[in-house]
Design an enzyme around this catalytic site. Structure first.
Site: not given
Ligand code: SAH
Length: 365
Positions: A92, A105, A112, A116, A119, A165-166, A197, A219-221, A296, A339
């Protein structure tokens, strides 16, 4: 005879390809402009290129972008394409228009491998890396499909590698595509308008710093290793201390820059006061901005979005601590373009989809 897809070649590679055929570098740059700036795929239409060279290109090369298999427009103007990348895989690409910029984007892999917890791409499993042509082809195609502004201005002003993807585990193809984004003969974007990212692939961050230091989002989280190990499993390999050190090394190159830390707000999991304190501690170590992301949801994630007042309070307290913090607006969710909703169509090689998804509610560190 197989032909070379010229979308796979960045400027240096195209110059080398031309040199092998006895052609001068300026010819390569001419062709580069035709392909990327004017979107031309037909060598015969490249009128300032010598006829003999056009014939050679016709016989040995092609310009083959991915093929869009669906095109959806959200009520808020967000547009999402599903791009066919062969073998029953599709990825996508999302265009997000805003008042002062247009952001594309793009995806770097079909699926991937990182898995995570929050995701949906990860839940599809991993199939394969995209080629440089498939990565830059998303920008090439979006430029064609969106057209230009009436005043001739580019509609896409920013690119973020935040799709499926990463990016840093598909390093070479991603860097070729990034170099084309920055190249004046191709897309001419400034390096601050192109963002990679990453979930925190430390050796990739170091290589990117050497080879193509664009804006970096991490992507700290989670603000501590116990929680991050669960939410972003690659943390077990590259824990926070190493990740933050890599962020600092990255900024050595460009001292006026900052890292963008992305932080998905998950109710009861990473949105408590103790997390806030730990985040402020991290921000003391690394020049950064925070981007808070409302989660999301997708089926079976087992996770919930933090309530709006909780997100607002987090943002306010981070700002008060002197850390520039923005909250991402959810866009395009009516066409599943938000996202984390990018699922695409992926033939899973890891068979992850057959495993039960373990919810992570009680990880309240
Ligand atoms: N692998 C890379 C790029 C893909 S994710 C990374 O991890 O950064 C791109 C962004 O979307 C990241 O910040 C990720 O954390 C966010 N993302 C992934 N799943 C999500 C969700 N369910 N809701 C909101 N943001 C999300």
């Amino acid at each position: 005879m197989s032909t070379t897809n010229l979308l796979d070649l960045d400027a240096d590679a195209l110059v080398a390809w031309f040199a092998e055929r006895g052609e001068k570098p300026f010819r390569a740059r001419q062709v580069l402009r035709w392909i990327h700036r004017f979107g031309e795929t037909d060598f015969d239409a490249m009128t300032d290129v010598a006829k003999s060279l056009r014939a050679l290109l016709r016989d040995t090369a092609c310009v083959r972008p991915p093929v869009p298999v669906s095109d959806k427009l959200s009520a808020d103007g967000t547009r999402k394409w599903l791009m066919d990348v062969g073998n029953d895989n599709a990825v996508e690409t999302v265009f997000i228009p805003e008042a002062t910029r247009g952001t594309l984007c793009i995806s770097s892999q079909a699926g991937c491998a990182l898995d995570c917890a929050f995701c949906s791409t990860g839940k599809q499993g991993f199939n394969r890396n995209l080629s440089a042509a498939e990565i830059i082809g998303q920008l090439w195609l979006a430029n064609r499909l969106l057209g230009a502004e009436p005043n001739g201005e580019r509609i896409i002003s920013n690119v973020v590698m935040m799709g499926m993807g990463e990016p840093l585990t598909n390093f070479d193809s991603v860097v070729s595509a990034l170099k084309l984004m920055l190249d004046d003969h191709a897309y001419g974007l400034s390096r601050r308008r192109v963002t990679v990212s990453t979930a925190g692939v430390v050796p990739g961050i170091d290589r990117l710093r050497e080879e193509c230091p664009v804006a970096l989002a991490v992507s700290l989280h989670a603000p501590n290793d116990v929680l991050r190990d669960r939410l972003v499993p690659i943390n077990r390999k590259y824990p926070l201390k190493e990740l933050l050190a890599a962020c600092l090394r990255y900024l050595d190159r460009a001292p006026r820059d900052f890292i963008t830390f992305e932080y998905i707000m998950l109710a009861g999991i990473n949105d408590q006061d103790e997390h806030l304190r730990q985040l402020i501690e991290i921000a003391r170590q690394v020049p950064c901005k925070f981007n808070l992301i409302p989660f999301n949801p997708f089926p079976q994630s087992g996770l919930r979005r933090s309530a709006a007042p909780v997100v607002r309070r987090f943002s306010q307290l981070l700002n008060e601590a002197g850390i520039v913090t923005t909250t991402r607006k959810t866009r395009g969710d009516d066409v599943d373009a938000a996202c984390g909703q990018l699922a695409g169509q992926v033939m899973d090689k890891t068979r992850r989809t057959r495993k039960p998804i373990i919810p992570v509610h009680e990880v309240n560190q």
